[in-house]
Design a protein around this motif. Structure first.
Motif, PDB file in Angstrom:
ATOM      1  N   GLY A  96       0.695  -1.173  -0.278  1.00 51.05           N
ATOM      2  CA  GLY A  96       0.136   0.357   0.248  1.00 51.05           C
ATOM      3  C   GLY A  96       0.850   1.170  -0.340  1.00 51.05           C
ATOM      4  N   ILE A  97       2.420   1.137   0.401  1.00 51.94           N
ATOM      5  CA  ILE A  97       2.712   2.768   0.550  1.00 51.94           C
ATOM      6  C   ILE A  97       3.387   2.829  -0.465  1.00 51.94           C
ATOM      7  CG2 ILE A  97       4.700   3.322   1.365  1.00 51.94           C
ATOM      8  CD1 ILE A  97       4.005   1.885   4.518  1.00 51.94           C
ATOM      9  N   LEU A  98       3.897   1.494  -1.032  1.00 52.15           N
ATOM     10  CA  LEU A  98       4.810   1.612  -2.644  1.00 52.15           C
ATOM     11  C   LEU A  98       3.742   1.666  -3.951  1.00 52.15           C
ATOM     12  CD1 LEU A  98       6.688  -1.582  -2.444  1.00 52.15           C
ATOM     13  CD2 LEU A  98       7.647   0.868  -2.253  1.00 52.15           C
ATOM     14  N   GLN A  99       2.258   1.406  -3.577  1.00 51.72           N
ATOM     15  CA  GLN A  99       1.065   2.769  -4.619  1.00 51.72           C
ATOM     16  C   GLN A  99       0.684   3.479  -3.960  1.00 51.72           C
ATOM     17  OE1 GLN A  99      -1.845  -0.845  -3.700  1.00 51.72           O
ATOM     18  NE2 GLN A  99      -0.952  -2.807  -5.190  1.00 51.72           N
ATOM     19  N   ALA A 100       0.533   3.806  -2.663  1.00 49.48           N
ATOM     20  CA  ALA A 100       0.726   5.321  -2.527  1.00 49.48           C
ATOM     21  C   ALA A 100       1.727   5.883  -3.130  1.00 49.48           C
ATOM     22  CB  ALA A 100       0.242   5.602  -1.401  1.00 49.48           C
ATOM     23  N   ASP A 101       3.178   5.823  -3.264  1.00 48.86           N
ATOM     24  CA  ASP A 101       4.220   6.176  -3.730  1.00 48.86           C
ATOM     25  C   ASP A 101       4.666   6.983  -5.240  1.00 48.86           C
ATOM     26  OD1 ASP A 101       5.124   6.619  -1.264  1.00 48.86           O
ATOM     27  OD2 ASP A 101       6.617   5.063  -1.745  1.00 48.86           O
ATOM     28  N   LEU A 102       3.534   5.972  -5.825  1.00 50.88           N
ATOM     29  CA  LEU A 102       3.659   5.607  -7.026  1.00 50.88           C
ATOM     30  C   LEU A 102       2.847   7.692  -8.055  1.00 50.88           C
ATOM     31  CD1 LEU A 102       1.823   2.255  -8.875  1.00 50.88           C
ATOM     32  CD2 LEU A 102       4.447   3.973  -8.626  1.00 50.88           C
ATOM     33  N   ASP A 103       1.617   7.731  -7.404  1.00 53.72           N
ATOM     34  CA  ASP A 103       1.236   9.662  -7.026  1.00 53.72           C
ATOM     35  C   ASP A 103       1.267  10.277  -6.761  1.00 53.72           C
ATOM     36  OD1 ASP A 103      -0.241   8.108  -9.339  1.00 53.72           O
ATOM     37  OD2 ASP A 103      -1.587   7.639  -7.680  1.00 53.72           O
ATOM     38  N   ALA A 104       2.640  10.151  -5.262  1.00 49.61           N
ATOM     39  CA  ALA A 104       3.240  11.056  -4.650  1.00 49.61           C
ATOM     40  C   ALA A 104       4.736  12.305  -5.397  1.00 49.61           C
ATOM     41  CB  ALA A 104       3.634  10.730  -3.466  1.00 49.61           C
ATOM     42  N   PRO A 105       4.390  13.373  -4.920  1.00 46.38           N
ATOM     43  CA  PRO A 105       6.097  13.784  -4.796  1.00 46.38           C
ATOM     44  C   PRO A 105       7.372  13.282  -5.073  1.00 46.38           C
ATOM     45  CG  PRO A 105       4.580  15.432  -4.440  1.00 46.38           C
ATOM     46  CD  PRO A 105       3.432  14.441  -4.136  1.00 46.38           C
ATOM     47  N   ARG A 106       8.492  13.307  -5.764  1.00 43.89           N
ATOM     48  CA  ARG A 106       8.768  12.542  -5.382  1.00 43.89           C
ATOM     49  C   ARG A 106       9.613  12.906  -4.518  1.00 43.89           C
ATOM     50  NH1 ARG A 106      12.203   9.832  -9.354  1.00 43.89           N
ATOM     51  NH2 ARG A 106      14.862  10.110  -8.751  1.00 43.89           N
ATOM     52  N   LYS A 107       9.515  13.853  -3.801  1.00 47.89           N
ATOM     53  CA  LYS A 107      11.094  14.569  -2.653  1.00 47.89           C
ATOM     54  C   LYS A 107       9.332  13.443  -1.073  1.00 47.89           C
ATOM     55  CE  LYS A 107      14.342  16.419  -3.982  1.00 47.89           C
ATOM     56  NZ  LYS A 107      15.121  16.117  -3.709  1.00 47.89           N
ATOM     57  N   THR A 139      14.076   3.629   4.145  1.00 50.69           N
ATOM     58  CA  THR A 139      13.908   3.522   5.985  1.00 50.69           C
ATOM     59  C   THR A 139      12.943   3.890   7.162  1.00 50.69           C
ATOM     60  OG1 THR A 139      17.469   3.588   5.969  1.00 50.69           O
ATOM     61  CG2 THR A 139      15.737   4.671   7.862  1.00 50.69           C
ATOM     62  N   ARG A 140      12.277   4.460   5.634  1.00 46.50           N
ATOM     63  CA  ARG A 140      11.072   5.405   6.012  1.00 46.50           C
ATOM     64  C   ARG A 140      10.052   4.430   6.335  1.00 46.50           C
ATOM     65  NH1 ARG A 140       8.206   7.168  10.380  1.00 46.50           N
ATOM     66  NH2 ARG A 140       6.346   8.440   9.285  1.00 46.50           N
ATOM     67  N   ILE A 141      10.315   3.427   5.984  1.00 44.38           N
ATOM     68  CA  ILE A 141       8.909   2.272   5.618  1.00 44.38           C
ATOM     69  C   ILE A 141       9.297   1.285   6.464  1.00 44.38           C
ATOM     70  CG2 ILE A 141       8.347   0.109   4.305  1.00 44.38           C
ATOM     71  CD1 ILE A 141       8.849   1.550   1.937  1.00 44.38           C
ATOM     72  N   PHE A 142      11.067   1.098   6.902  1.00 42.30           N
ATOM     73  CA  PHE A 142      11.124   0.106   7.994  1.00 42.30           C
ATOM     74  C   PHE A 142      10.698   1.100   9.246  1.00 42.30           C
ATOM     75  CE2 PHE A 142      14.431  -0.470  11.548  1.00 42.30           C
ATOM     76  CZ  PHE A 142      13.708  -1.659  11.924  1.00 42.30           C
ATOM     77  N   LEU A 193       5.455  -1.033 -10.087  1.00 43.09           N
ATOM     78  CA  LEU A 193       5.394  -0.175 -11.728  1.00 43.09           C
ATOM     79  C   LEU A 193       4.856  -0.788 -12.333  1.00 43.09           C
ATOM     80  CD1 LEU A 193       8.849   1.145 -11.199  1.00 43.09           C
ATOM     81  CD2 LEU A 193       7.212   1.897 -10.899  1.00 43.09           C
ATOM     82  N   VAL A 194       5.254  -2.375 -12.579  1.00 37.94           N
ATOM     83  CA  VAL A 194       4.173  -3.182 -13.442  1.00 37.94           C
ATOM     84  C   VAL A 194       2.983  -3.339 -13.435  1.00 37.94           C
ATOM     85  CG1 VAL A 194       4.570  -5.253 -15.221  1.00 37.94           C
ATOM     86  CG2 VAL A 194       6.514  -4.246 -14.711  1.00 37.94           C
ATOM     87  N   GLU A 195       2.404  -3.625 -12.722  1.00 39.59           N
ATOM     88  CA  GLU A 195       1.669  -3.269 -11.991  1.00 39.59           C
ATOM     89  C   GLU A 195       0.742  -2.432 -12.484  1.00 39.59           C
ATOM     90  OE1 GLU A 195       0.888  -5.440  -8.528  1.00 39.59           O
ATOM     91  OE2 GLU A 195       1.942  -7.506  -9.263  1.00 39.59           O
ATOM     92  N   SER A 196       0.650  -1.294 -12.739  1.00 43.02           N
ATOM     93  CA  SER A 196       0.503   0.238 -12.417  1.00 43.02           C
ATOM     94  C   SER A 196       0.575   0.532 -13.940  1.00 43.02           C
ATOM     95  CB  SER A 196       0.997   1.179 -11.730  1.00 43.02           C
ATOM     96  OG  SER A 196       2.155   1.142 -11.643  1.00 43.02           O
ATOM     97  N   GLY A 197       1.150  -0.379 -14.764  1.00 38.89           N
ATOM     98  CA  GLY A 197       1.316  -0.006 -16.308  1.00 38.89           C
ATOM     99  C   GLY A 197       2.339   1.473 -16.528  1.00 38.89           C
ATOM    100  N   LYS A 198       2.881   1.549 -15.126  1.00 36.63           N
ATOM    101  CA  LYS A 198       4.182   3.406 -15.185  1.00 36.63           C
ATOM    102  C   LYS A 198       5.898   2.716 -15.644  1.00 36.63           C
ATOM    103  CE  LYS A 198       0.615   5.991 -12.857  1.00 36.63           C
ATOM    104  NZ  LYS A 198       0.470   6.909 -11.105  1.00 36.63           N
ATOM    105  N   ALA A 199       5.436   1.523 -15.431  1.00 36.71           N
ATOM    106  CA  ALA A 199       7.144   0.816 -15.753  1.00 36.71           C
ATOM    107  C   ALA A 199       7.287   1.788 -16.561  1.00 36.71           C
ATOM    108  CB  ALA A 199       7.129  -0.271 -15.852  1.00 36.71           C
ATOM    109  N   PRO A 200       9.177   1.532 -17.348  1.00 35.19           N
ATOM    110  CA  PRO A 200       9.444   2.377 -18.755  1.00 35.19           C
ATOM    111  C   PRO A 200       8.884   0.843 -19.395  1.00 35.19           C
ATOM    112  CG  PRO A 200      11.309   2.036 -17.379  1.00 35.19           C
ATOM    113  CD  PRO A 200      10.173   2.038 -16.678  1.00 35.19           C
ATOM    114  N   ILE A 201       9.601   1.617 -21.080  1.00 36.08           N
ATOM    115  CA  ILE A 201       9.014   0.096 -22.045  1.00 36.08           C
ATOM    116  C   ILE A 201      10.210  -0.135 -22.493  1.00 36.08           C
ATOM    117  CG2 ILE A 201       7.548  -0.029 -23.993  1.00 36.08           C
ATOM    118  CD1 ILE A 201       5.996   0.527 -21.550  1.00 36.08           C
TER     119      ILE A 201
END
Length: 316
Positions: free
Chosen positions: A68-79, A85-88, A116-124
């Motif tokens: 859930g954290i990684l999926q939410a990061d897909l739409d979050a600003p990069r910073k 470490t934060r996830i831990f 990334l692949v499941e969300s369709g945002k991975a580089p081709i």
């Protein structure tokens, strides 16, 4: 006496059985049961080793939280994206997880590309080092990277029978050499953490062969080939064939400009290592370095300074 691989054991049992040895004699010679002898006689290949079910780990209750954290990061600003470490720390503080940092890091490293692949945002397609071959099979990413020829003596010296002239029959699990000889052993194994298939020809076929000097220098065994699993082998073969295409070479030529830009930044400004302590000072150093590079390139453009002749990459 060292224990021989099961494929070779089965071949030896069948050979003795064809020569008329009794089952009791074969069992005593090879120290096996009559059931093993019957399996070897009835089948060319040993039964595949049963895969054990994955054991539960301390990470299992928290994998959904990390996903859930990684999926939410897909739409979050990069910073604002989470580091490992934060996830831990969030797992420990918010969920009372009793896991180690290494466990979290390994899971995030494996799971992030999949999300990334499941969300369709991975580089081709991507320019990457040639050590990665499985991205097309695992993640659907086309690699724009040259692959080296084989690491065998024939491949290094570009002499004799390399791997390409050998016909691989994946269904029958055998290889045919340029002289028409069929391999005797086909052994799936693991080398340096990678799944490979070791194909070996019989010494009785290789020793009198007229092309032996161009094929192998082994004195005890015949020629041996090391193959990747079928999907990776076919991908690598297709990549080798594509490298001779002018369209592919023009696409890969883009990497030369990227490498030249990175090299100039490192050689001129020394940006690989910071001269200061603290993020603020390091950021200011990077800003000055970028301004200096822009001025250098503008000066070269205005004065028609020719480009330097760069070295040829060892990947080419």
């Amino acid at each position: 006496m060292p224990q021989m691989p099961k494929v070779e054991l089965y071949a030896a049992i069948r050979r003795d059985y064809r020569h008329g040895m009794k089952l009791r004699e074969i069992a005593r010679k090879h120290n096996v049961s009559w059931r093993t002898i019957r399996k070897a006689v009835d089948s060319l290949w040993p039964e595949p080793r049963k895969k054990l079910p994955p054991r539960p780990t301390a990470m299992d209750p928290y994998k959904a939280v990390i996903d859930g954290i990684l999926q939410a990061d897909l739409d979050a600003p990069r910073k604002q994206r989470h580091t490992v470490t934060r996830i831990f720390h969030r797992l420990v503080e918010e969920h009372g997880a009793e896991v180690s940092y290494q466990q979290v890091r390994r899971y995030v490293a494996d799971r992030k590309p999949q999300i990334l692949v499941e969300s369709g945002k991975a580089p081709i397609e991507a320019f990457v080092p040639q050590t990665v071959v499985a991205s097309k099979a695992d993640f659907g990413i086309d690699l724009v990277t040259p692959l080296q020829a084989g690491s065998s003596r024939q491949g290094r010296e570009n002499l004799g029978y390399q791997r390409d002239p050998f016909a691989i029959d994946w269904d029958q699990r055998q290889a045919v050499c340029p002289q028409g000889r069929t391999s005797r052993f086909w052994s799936p194994s693991t080398q340096q953490g990678r799944e490979v298939i070791v194909v070996r020809f019989d010494e009785a076929d290789c020793h009198p062969c007229p092309g032996r000097t161009a094929c192998t220098t082994a004195k005890r065994w015949g020629r041996r080939l090391t193959l990747r699993p079928r999907a990776l082998h076919e991908l690598a073969q297709a990549n080798h064939d594509a490298q001779n295409d002018q369209a592919w070479q023009a696409k890969y030529a883009l990497r030369a400009g990227v490498e030249g830009t990175v090299r100039q930044a490192l050689a001129v400004t020394g940006s690989r290592r910071t001269r200061y302590r603290g993020l603020a000072k390091t950021h200011l150093e990077h800003v000055y370095s970028a301004v200096a590079l822009n001025l250098i390139r503008l000066d070269a453009w205005w004065n028609d300074k020719p480009l330097d002749h760069t070295r040829t990459s060892h990947l080419s």
